[in-house]
Design a protein around this motif. Structure first.
Motif, PDB file in Angstrom:
ATOM      1  N   PHE A 220       0.845  -1.193   0.000  1.00 55.08           N
ATOM      2  CA  PHE A 220       0.000   0.000   0.000  1.00 55.08           C
ATOM      3  C   PHE A 220       0.879   1.241   0.000  1.00 55.08           C
ATOM      4  O   PHE A 220       1.884   1.310   0.712  1.00 55.08           O
ATOM      5  N   VAL A 221       0.471   2.237  -0.788  1.00 54.52           N
ATOM      6  CA  VAL A 221       1.180   3.506  -0.825  1.00 54.52           C
ATOM      7  C   VAL A 221       0.308   4.630  -0.249  1.00 54.52           C
ATOM      8  O   VAL A 221       0.717   5.350   0.650  1.00 54.52           O
ATOM      9  N   ALA A 222      -0.893   4.781  -0.795  1.00 57.33           N
ATOM     10  CA  ALA A 222      -1.782   5.859  -0.356  1.00 57.33           C
ATOM     11  C   ALA A 222      -3.212   5.509  -0.722  1.00 57.33           C
ATOM     12  O   ALA A 222      -3.448   4.761  -1.682  1.00 57.33           O
ATOM     13  N   GLY A 223      -4.154   6.045   0.046  1.00 56.08           N
ATOM     14  CA  GLY A 223      -5.556   5.772  -0.227  1.00 56.08           C
ATOM     15  C   GLY A 223      -6.415   6.992   0.041  1.00 56.08           C
ATOM     16  O   GLY A 223      -6.045   7.880   0.819  1.00 56.08           O
ATOM     17  N   SER A 224      -7.564   7.024  -0.613  1.00 56.95           N
ATOM     18  CA  SER A 224      -8.502   8.131  -0.478  1.00 56.95           C
ATOM     19  C   SER A 224      -9.895   7.554  -0.281  1.00 56.95           C
ATOM     20  O   SER A 224     -10.271   6.578  -0.929  1.00 56.95           O
ATOM     21  N   SER A 225     -10.659   8.153   0.615  1.00 62.44           N
ATOM     22  CA  SER A 225     -12.044   7.734   0.790  1.00 62.44           C
ATOM     23  C   SER A 225     -12.861   8.094  -0.450  1.00 62.44           C
ATOM     24  O   SER A 225     -12.398   8.833  -1.319  1.00 62.44           O
ATOM     25  N   ARG A 226     -14.070   7.593  -0.490  1.00 62.42           N
ATOM     26  CA  ARG A 226     -14.921   7.836  -1.637  1.00 62.42           C
ATOM     27  C   ARG A 226     -15.139   9.331  -1.863  1.00 62.42           C
ATOM     28  O   ARG A 226     -15.149   9.799  -3.007  1.00 62.42           O
ATOM     29  N   SER A 227     -15.291  10.063  -0.817  1.00 63.86           N
ATOM     30  CA  SER A 227     -15.523  11.502  -0.920  1.00 63.86           C
ATOM     31  C   SER A 227     -14.248  12.287  -1.183  1.00 63.86           C
ATOM     32  O   SER A 227     -14.296  13.448  -1.572  1.00 63.86           O
ATOM     33  N   GLY A 228     -13.116  11.640  -0.917  1.00 66.09           N
ATOM     34  CA  GLY A 228     -11.844  12.346  -1.016  1.00 66.09           C
ATOM     35  C   GLY A 228     -11.498  13.112   0.242  1.00 66.09           C
ATOM     36  O   GLY A 228     -10.418  13.698   0.333  1.00 66.09           O
ATOM     37  N   GLY A 229     -12.394  13.066   1.227  1.00 65.20           N
ATOM     38  CA  GLY A 229     -12.167  13.838   2.438  1.00 65.20           C
ATOM     39  C   GLY A 229     -11.183  13.213   3.402  1.00 65.20           C
ATOM     40  O   GLY A 229     -10.634  13.905   4.268  1.00 65.20           O
ATOM     41  N   SER A 230     -10.958  11.912   3.269  1.00 65.10           N
ATOM     42  CA  SER A 230     -10.000  11.219   4.128  1.00 65.10           C
ATOM     43  C   SER A 230      -8.927  10.574   3.287  1.00 65.10           C
ATOM     44  O   SER A 230      -9.211   9.991   2.245  1.00 65.10           O
ATOM     45  N   THR A 231      -7.692  10.678   3.737  1.00 67.73           N
ATOM     46  CA  THR A 231      -6.572  10.061   3.044  1.00 67.73           C
ATOM     47  C   THR A 231      -5.695   9.327   4.050  1.00 67.73           C
ATOM     48  O   THR A 231      -5.729   9.602   5.261  1.00 67.73           O
ATOM     49  N   LEU A 232      -4.902   8.406   3.530  1.00 66.50           N
ATOM     50  CA  LEU A 232      -4.012   7.609   4.368  1.00 66.50           C
ATOM     51  C   LEU A 232      -2.758   7.330   3.553  1.00 66.50           C
ATOM     52  O   LEU A 232      -2.838   7.103   2.345  1.00 66.50           O
ATOM     53  N   TYR A 233      -1.614   7.336   4.243  1.00 68.50           N
ATOM     54  CA  TYR A 233      -0.344   7.114   3.563  1.00 68.50           C
ATOM     55  C   TYR A 233       0.469   6.059   4.289  1.00 68.50           C
ATOM     56  O   TYR A 233       0.431   5.947   5.517  1.00 68.50           O
ATOM     57  N   ALA A 234       1.255   5.323   3.523  1.00 68.69           N
ATOM     58  CA  ALA A 234       2.254   4.451   4.124  1.00 68.69           C
ATOM     59  C   ALA A 234       3.317   5.328   4.788  1.00 68.69           C
ATOM     60  O   ALA A 234       3.616   6.427   4.306  1.00 68.69           O
ATOM     61  N   ASP A 235       3.885   4.837   5.857  1.00 66.61           N
ATOM     62  CA  ASP A 235       4.900   5.613   6.579  1.00 66.61           C
ATOM     63  C   ASP A 235       6.073   5.963   5.670  1.00 66.61           C
ATOM     64  O   ASP A 235       6.666   7.043   5.804  1.00 66.61           O
ATOM     65  N   SER A 236       6.382   5.085   4.742  1.00 71.09           N
ATOM     66  CA  SER A 236       7.550   5.291   3.880  1.00 71.09           C
ATOM     67  C   SER A 236       7.383   6.460   2.912  1.00 71.09           C
ATOM     68  O   SER A 236       8.380   6.962   2.382  1.00 71.09           O
ATOM     69  N   VAL A 237       6.150   6.898   2.672  1.00 68.87           N
ATOM     70  CA  VAL A 237       5.936   7.979   1.711  1.00 68.87           C
ATOM     71  C   VAL A 237       5.303   9.209   2.351  1.00 68.87           C
ATOM     72  O   VAL A 237       5.156  10.246   1.685  1.00 68.87           O
ATOM     73  N   LYS A 238       4.950   9.102   3.604  1.00 64.61           N
ATOM     74  CA  LYS A 238       4.288  10.216   4.281  1.00 64.61           C
ATOM     75  C   LYS A 238       5.174  11.449   4.250  1.00 64.61           C
ATOM     76  O   LYS A 238       6.367  11.387   4.543  1.00 64.61           O
ATOM     77  N   GLY A 239       4.579  12.575   3.865  1.00 69.16           N
ATOM     78  CA  GLY A 239       5.333  13.814   3.764  1.00 69.16           C
ATOM     79  C   GLY A 239       5.985  14.032   2.421  1.00 69.16           C
ATOM     80  O   GLY A 239       6.458  15.137   2.125  1.00 69.16           O
ATOM     81  N   ARG A 240       6.015  12.995   1.581  1.00 71.23           N
ATOM     82  CA  ARG A 240       6.616  13.112   0.247  1.00 71.23           C
ATOM     83  C   ARG A 240       5.582  12.942  -0.858  1.00 71.23           C
ATOM     84  O   ARG A 240       5.703  13.552  -1.917  1.00 71.23           O
ATOM     85  N   PHE A 241       4.602  12.089  -0.642  1.00 69.93           N
ATOM     86  CA  PHE A 241       3.583  11.789  -1.654  1.00 69.93           C
ATOM     87  C   PHE A 241       2.248  12.405  -1.235  1.00 69.93           C
ATOM     88  O   PHE A 241       1.938  12.481  -0.047  1.00 69.93           O
ATOM     89  N   VAL A 242       1.478  12.811  -2.244  1.00 74.84           N
ATOM     90  CA  VAL A 242       0.145  13.348  -1.988  1.00 74.84           C
ATOM     91  C   VAL A 242      -0.849  12.714  -2.964  1.00 74.84           C
ATOM     92  O   VAL A 242      -0.637  12.760  -4.176  1.00 74.84           O
ATOM     93  N   ILE A 243      -1.914  12.146  -2.408  1.00 69.59           N
ATOM     94  CA  ILE A 243      -2.977  11.573  -3.227  1.00 69.59           C
ATOM     95  C   ILE A 243      -4.102  12.599  -3.352  1.00 69.59           C
ATOM     96  O   ILE A 243      -4.433  13.296  -2.387  1.00 69.59           O
ATOM     97  N   SER A 244      -4.667  12.693  -4.541  1.00 70.17           N
ATOM     98  CA  SER A 244      -5.790  13.601  -4.742  1.00 70.17           C
ATOM     99  C   SER A 244      -6.664  13.051  -5.857  1.00 70.17           C
ATOM    100  O   SER A 244      -6.267  12.129  -6.575  1.00 70.17           O
ATOM    101  N   ARG A 245      -7.852  13.614  -5.971  1.00 70.63           N
ATOM    102  CA  ARG A 245      -8.747  13.147  -7.020  1.00 70.63           C
ATOM    103  C   ARG A 245      -9.547  14.317  -7.561  1.00 70.63           C
ATOM    104  O   ARG A 245      -9.947  15.201  -6.808  1.00 70.63           O
ATOM    105  N   ASP A 246      -9.749  14.304  -8.858  1.00 72.61           N
ATOM    106  CA  ASP A 246     -10.574  15.288  -9.543  1.00 72.61           C
ATOM    107  C   ASP A 246     -11.814  14.539 -10.028  1.00 72.61           C
ATOM    108  O   ASP A 246     -11.775  13.870 -11.060  1.00 72.61           O
ATOM    109  N   ILE A 247     -12.894  14.665  -9.263  1.00 72.94           N
ATOM    110  CA  ILE A 247     -14.088  13.889  -9.570  1.00 72.94           C
ATOM    111  C   ILE A 247     -14.670  14.283 -10.913  1.00 72.94           C
ATOM    112  O   ILE A 247     -15.152  13.445 -11.674  1.00 72.94           O
TER     113      ILE A 247
END
Length: 124
Positions: free
Chosen positions: A47-74
């Motif tokens: 796992f690297v990163a995840g986003s809830s259905r709404s995009g309001g919640s995100t989660l990152y693996a410790d190895s990428v936290k602070g370096r990677f950003v997940i986002s979505r354009d619905i």
């Protein structure tokens, strides 16, 4: 049913950046929680990163936290992974995934659909 197509991978030097895209087609994009996973040669998918259905919640693996950003354009049915300060250990095939669930998911087994992957190679 949803189809996922990743793009944006490539070769970059350590310290550089890449932005991965995942375009979804089929069922309404906003119906899915989304995630990014990666698999390096000889290693298990992680796992690297995840986003809830709404995009309001995100989660990152410790190895990428602070370096990677997940986002979505619905509106564009597209998910992104902005990857900064890349390191050689980030080298892997990166996959996007979709799940018919509302919350952020970390386990690959919980995802219903997968893309074909895009290669990211970071040179030292």
């Amino acid at each position: 049913q949803v189809q996922l197509v990743e793009s944006g991978g490539g070769l970059v030097q350590a310290g550089g950046s890449l932005r991965l895209s995942c375009v979804a087609s089929g069922r309404t994009f906003s119906s899915y929680a989304m995630g990014w996973f990666r698999q390096a040669p000889g290693k298990e998918r992680e796992f690297v990163a995840g986003s809830s259905r709404s995009g309001g919640s995100t989660l990152y693996a410790d190895s990428v936290k602070g370096r990677f950003v997940i986002s979505r354009d619905i509106a564009k049915n597209t998910m992104f992974l902005q990857m900064n300060t890349l390191q050689p250990e980030d080298t892997a095939v990166y996959y996007c995934a979709a799940a018919l669930r509302p919350r952020v998911l970390k386990l690959g087994a919980e995802y219903n659909y997968w893309g074909q992957g895009t290669q990211v190679t970071v040179s030292s």
